[in-house]
Design a protein around this motif. Structure first.
Motif, PDB file in Angstrom:
ATOM      1  N   ARG A  17      -3.530 -10.493  13.840  1.00  0.00           N
ATOM      2  CA  ARG A  17      -2.328  -9.660  13.737  1.00  0.00           C
ATOM      3  C   ARG A  17      -1.226 -10.361  12.947  1.00  0.00           C
ATOM      4  NH1 ARG A  17       2.617  -8.291  15.565  1.00  0.00           N
ATOM      5  NH2 ARG A  17       3.022  -6.098  16.109  1.00  0.00           N
ATOM      6  N   GLU A  18      -1.067 -11.660  13.142  1.00  0.00           N
ATOM      7  CA  GLU A  18       0.015 -12.355  12.449  1.00  0.00           C
ATOM      8  C   GLU A  18      -0.179 -12.336  10.940  1.00  0.00           C
ATOM      9  OE1 GLU A  18      -2.752 -15.608  14.183  1.00  0.00           O
ATOM     10  OE2 GLU A  18      -1.901 -13.660  14.782  1.00  0.00           O
ATOM     11  N   VAL A  19      -1.453 -12.319  10.494  1.00  0.00           N
ATOM     12  CA  VAL A  19      -1.719 -12.229   9.058  1.00  0.00           C
ATOM     13  C   VAL A  19      -1.374 -10.833   8.545  1.00  0.00           C
ATOM     14  CG1 VAL A  19      -3.507 -12.345   7.273  1.00  0.00           C
ATOM     15  CG2 VAL A  19      -3.501 -14.002   9.152  1.00  0.00           C
ATOM     16  N   LEU A  20      -1.776  -9.823   9.308  1.00  0.00           N
ATOM     17  CA  LEU A  20      -1.446  -8.449   8.937  1.00  0.00           C
ATOM     18  C   LEU A  20       0.065  -8.246   8.909  1.00  0.00           C
ATOM     19  CD1 LEU A  20      -4.135  -6.683  11.133  1.00  0.00           C
ATOM     20  CD2 LEU A  20      -4.153  -6.845   8.634  1.00  0.00           C
ATOM     21  N   ARG A  21       0.740  -8.814   9.908  1.00  0.00           N
ATOM     22  CA  ARG A  21       2.190  -8.695   9.976  1.00  0.00           C
ATOM     23  C   ARG A  21       2.845  -9.342   8.753  1.00  0.00           C
ATOM     24  NH1 ARG A  21       5.402  -5.303  11.901  1.00  0.00           N
ATOM     25  NH2 ARG A  21       5.975  -5.422   9.715  1.00  0.00           N
ATOM     26  N   ALA A  22       2.298 -10.486   8.339  1.00  0.00           N
ATOM     27  CA  ALA A  22       2.842 -11.179   7.170  1.00  0.00           C
ATOM     28  C   ALA A  22       2.661 -10.352   5.906  1.00  0.00           C
ATOM     29  CB  ALA A  22       2.180 -12.546   7.018  1.00  0.00           C
ATOM     30  N   VAL A  23       1.514  -9.674   5.780  1.00  0.00           N
ATOM     31  CA  VAL A  23       1.284  -8.824   4.613  1.00  0.00           C
ATOM     32  C   VAL A  23       2.290  -7.684   4.574  1.00  0.00           C
ATOM     33  CG1 VAL A  23      -0.333  -7.241   3.507  1.00  0.00           C
ATOM     34  CG2 VAL A  23      -1.165  -9.393   4.455  1.00  0.00           C
ATOM     35  N   LEU A  24       2.513  -7.062   5.733  1.00  0.00           N
ATOM     36  CA  LEU A  24       3.469  -5.954   5.799  1.00  0.00           C
ATOM     37  C   LEU A  24       4.887  -6.441   5.505  1.00  0.00           C
ATOM     38  CD1 LEU A  24       2.160  -4.032   8.951  1.00  0.00           C
ATOM     39  CD2 LEU A  24       1.752  -3.500   6.536  1.00  0.00           C
ATOM     40  N   ASP A  25       5.210  -7.633   5.969  1.00  0.00           N
ATOM     41  CA  ASP A  25       6.564  -8.170   5.777  1.00  0.00           C
ATOM     42  C   ASP A  25       6.815  -8.648   4.354  1.00  0.00           C
ATOM     43  OD1 ASP A  25       7.202  -7.664   8.389  1.00  0.00           O
ATOM     44  OD2 ASP A  25       6.804  -9.705   9.093  1.00  0.00           O
ATOM     45  N   ALA A  26       5.744  -8.850   3.595  1.00  0.00           N
ATOM     46  CA  ALA A  26       5.897  -9.408   2.249  1.00  0.00           C
ATOM     47  C   ALA A  26       6.525  -8.412   1.284  1.00  0.00           C
ATOM     48  CB  ALA A  26       4.543  -9.860   1.715  1.00  0.00           C
ATOM     49  N   ASP A  27       6.561  -7.137   1.674  1.00  0.00           N
ATOM     50  CA  ASP A  27       7.116  -6.109   0.802  1.00  0.00           C
ATOM     51  C   ASP A  27       8.371  -5.540   1.438  1.00  0.00           C
ATOM     52  OD1 ASP A  27       7.288  -4.567  -1.412  1.00  0.00           O
ATOM     53  OD2 ASP A  27       5.664  -3.202  -0.896  1.00  0.00           O
ATOM     54  N   SER A  28       9.274  -5.063   0.619  1.00  0.00           N
ATOM     55  CA  SER A  28      10.489  -4.442   1.117  1.00  0.00           C
ATOM     56  C   SER A  28      10.902  -3.341   0.158  1.00  0.00           C
ATOM     57  CB  SER A  28      11.612  -5.474   1.270  1.00  0.00           C
ATOM     58  OG  SER A  28      11.926  -6.054   0.013  1.00  0.00           O
ATOM     59  N   GLY A  29      11.902  -2.573   0.553  1.00  0.00           N
ATOM     60  CA  GLY A  29      12.298  -1.443  -0.271  1.00  0.00           C
ATOM     61  C   GLY A  29      11.329  -0.288  -0.090  1.00  0.00           C
ATOM     62  N   TYR A  30      11.426   0.704  -0.952  1.00  0.00           N
ATOM     63  CA  TYR A  30      10.552   1.869  -0.851  1.00  0.00           C
ATOM     64  C   TYR A  30       9.103   1.440  -1.055  1.00  0.00           C
ATOM     65  CZ  TYR A  30       8.890   6.646  -1.336  1.00  0.00           C
ATOM     66  OH  TYR A  30       8.224   7.831  -1.151  1.00  0.00           O
ATOM     67  N   ALA A  31       8.225   1.850  -0.150  1.00  0.00           N
ATOM     68  CA  ALA A  31       6.825   1.412  -0.186  1.00  0.00           C
ATOM     69  C   ALA A  31       6.064   2.114  -1.310  1.00  0.00           C
ATOM     70  CB  ALA A  31       6.155   1.698   1.152  1.00  0.00           C
ATOM     71  N   THR A  32       5.421   1.333  -2.152  1.00  0.00           N
ATOM     72  CA  THR A  32       4.568   1.864  -3.213  1.00  0.00           C
ATOM     73  C   THR A  32       3.251   1.090  -3.216  1.00  0.00           C
ATOM     74  OG1 THR A  32       5.443   0.339  -4.870  1.00  0.00           O
ATOM     75  CG2 THR A  32       6.539   2.475  -4.655  1.00  0.00           C
ATOM     76  N   PRO A  33       2.185   1.647  -3.801  1.00  0.00           N
ATOM     77  CA  PRO A  33       0.917   0.913  -3.869  1.00  0.00           C
ATOM     78  C   PRO A  33       1.061  -0.376  -4.672  1.00  0.00           C
ATOM     79  CG  PRO A  33       0.582   3.236  -4.365  1.00  0.00           C
ATOM     80  CD  PRO A  33       2.063   3.008  -4.352  1.00  0.00           C
ATOM     81  N   LYS A  34       0.318  -1.401  -4.275  1.00  0.00           N
ATOM     82  CA  LYS A  34       0.254  -2.619  -5.062  1.00  0.00           C
ATOM     83  C   LYS A  34      -0.682  -2.395  -6.255  1.00  0.00           C
ATOM     84  CE  LYS A  34       1.334  -5.883  -1.374  1.00  0.00           C
ATOM     85  NZ  LYS A  34       2.610  -6.269  -2.033  1.00  0.00           N
ATOM     86  N   VAL A  35      -0.448  -3.127  -7.333  1.00  0.00           N
ATOM     87  CA  VAL A  35      -1.219  -2.934  -8.571  1.00  0.00           C
ATOM     88  C   VAL A  35      -2.021  -4.185  -8.881  1.00  0.00           C
ATOM     89  CG1 VAL A  35      -1.107  -2.457 -11.038  1.00  0.00           C
ATOM     90  CG2 VAL A  35       0.499  -1.329  -9.469  1.00  0.00           C
ATOM     91  N   ASP A  36      -3.329  -4.012  -9.028  1.00  0.00           N
ATOM     92  CA  ASP A  36      -4.245  -5.091  -9.381  1.00  0.00           C
ATOM     93  C   ASP A  36      -4.836  -4.776 -10.753  1.00  0.00           C
ATOM     94  OD1 ASP A  36      -6.258  -7.357  -8.241  1.00  0.00           O
ATOM     95  OD2 ASP A  36      -7.417  -5.850  -9.319  1.00  0.00           O
ATOM     96  N   VAL A  37      -4.818  -5.746 -11.668  1.00  0.00           N
ATOM     97  CA  VAL A  37      -5.406  -5.542 -12.989  1.00  0.00           C
ATOM     98  C   VAL A  37      -6.711  -6.330 -13.092  1.00  0.00           C
ATOM     99  CG1 VAL A  37      -3.191  -5.116 -14.091  1.00  0.00           C
ATOM    100  CG2 VAL A  37      -4.082  -7.432 -14.037  1.00  0.00           C
ATOM    101  N   ARG A  38      -7.700  -5.730 -13.724  1.00  0.00           N
ATOM    102  CA  ARG A  38      -8.992  -6.386 -13.951  1.00  0.00           C
ATOM    103  C   ARG A  38      -9.402  -6.193 -15.409  1.00  0.00           C
ATOM    104  NH1 ARG A  38     -10.138 -10.097 -10.031  1.00  0.00           N
ATOM    105  NH2 ARG A  38      -8.690  -9.424  -8.399  1.00  0.00           N
ATOM    106  N   ALA A  39      -9.974  -7.243 -15.984  1.00  0.00           N
ATOM    107  CA  ALA A  39     -10.369  -7.216 -17.394  1.00  0.00           C
ATOM    108  C   ALA A  39     -11.885  -7.315 -17.513  1.00  0.00           C
ATOM    109  CB  ALA A  39      -9.711  -8.368 -18.151  1.00  0.00           C
ATOM    110  N   GLY A  40     -12.478  -6.322 -18.157  1.00  0.00           N
ATOM    111  CA  GLY A  40     -13.911  -6.346 -18.425  1.00  0.00           C
ATOM    112  C   GLY A  40     -14.167  -6.800 -19.846  1.00  0.00           C
TER     113      GLY A  40
END
Length: 215
Positions: free
Chosen positions: A58-81
């Protein structure tokens, strides 16, 4: 039928986002102190629900949730093929789990997505590349990535081509680098990529006129 635990997780992710949105517009406003307290409680309930259906502490999940602030939007991951003339894909071995993935990672604020993909390839493999096209914009949950995350993630997949020889790098961010055909793939880091995505990258390499795909 959907997995009940996944339905709970998805609901918890949404509750966490709503709580984050509420906090973004209520914290610091004395007239909304009661609202702020409720949103904080909702955020804690979301963490409880996520912990109940996850093997992540739970503490790890809590840390992930706390790492963001402001209006919630999806995180963006880029991958190069990056595909060579023998239709082999450039893969790297991740330090975190010892498994193989495409070059890439979280986009940083201020990044242009294509430039981020080019930078990640150079930093993680030593190869200079340029972007050819956007292959796909895919949502992590829809693509079945494991393990599930407590936040929503969009993946941007870029088809790239080499622009020169590999640059000698004393401190690559990865354990190893290699070229692999689809029938000789090493064990993939399923939290980052899967075979279906590699197949789509190769299809777009073979036919660059294919339209960009999205969820």
């Amino acid at each position: 039928m959907s997995d009940p635990s996944d339905l709970v997780r998805r609901a918890a992710v949404r509750v966490a986002a709503l709580a984050q949105d509420g906090l973004a517009y209520s914290v610091g406003d004395p007239a909304k102190d009661y609202d702020t307290a409720r949103y904080r409680e909702l955020s804690e309930l979301a963490a409880d629900l996520l912990a109940a259906v996850s093997t992540t502490p739970r503490e790890v999940l809590r840390a992930v949730l706390d790492a963001d602030s402001g209006y919630a939007t999806p995180k963006v991951d880029v991958r190069a093929g990056v595909v060579d003339e023998q239709e082999r894909l450039l893969l790297l071995r991740e330090r975190s789990d010892g498994l193989w993935s495409l070059p890439g990672g979280w986009a940083d604020p201020g990044d242009r997505p294509g430039e981020a993909a080019v930078r990640e390839v150079l930093e993680e493999t030593g190869y200079p590349v340029e972007v050819v096209k956007v292959v796909g914009v895919w949502e992590r949950d829809v693509r079945g990535k494991q393990p599930p995350m407590p936040v929503s993630v969009f993946h941007l997949y870029f088809l790239c081509r080499l622009t020169g020889e590999r640059v000698a790098h004393s401190e690559l961010e990865t354990l190893d680098v290699g070229w692999f055909g689809l029938e000789e793939l090493p064990e993939l880091s399923q939290r980052r990529i899967n075979r279906w995505e590699l197949e789509r990258l190769l299809a777009h390499h073979r036919d660059p006129t294919l339209p960009t795909e999205w969820d």
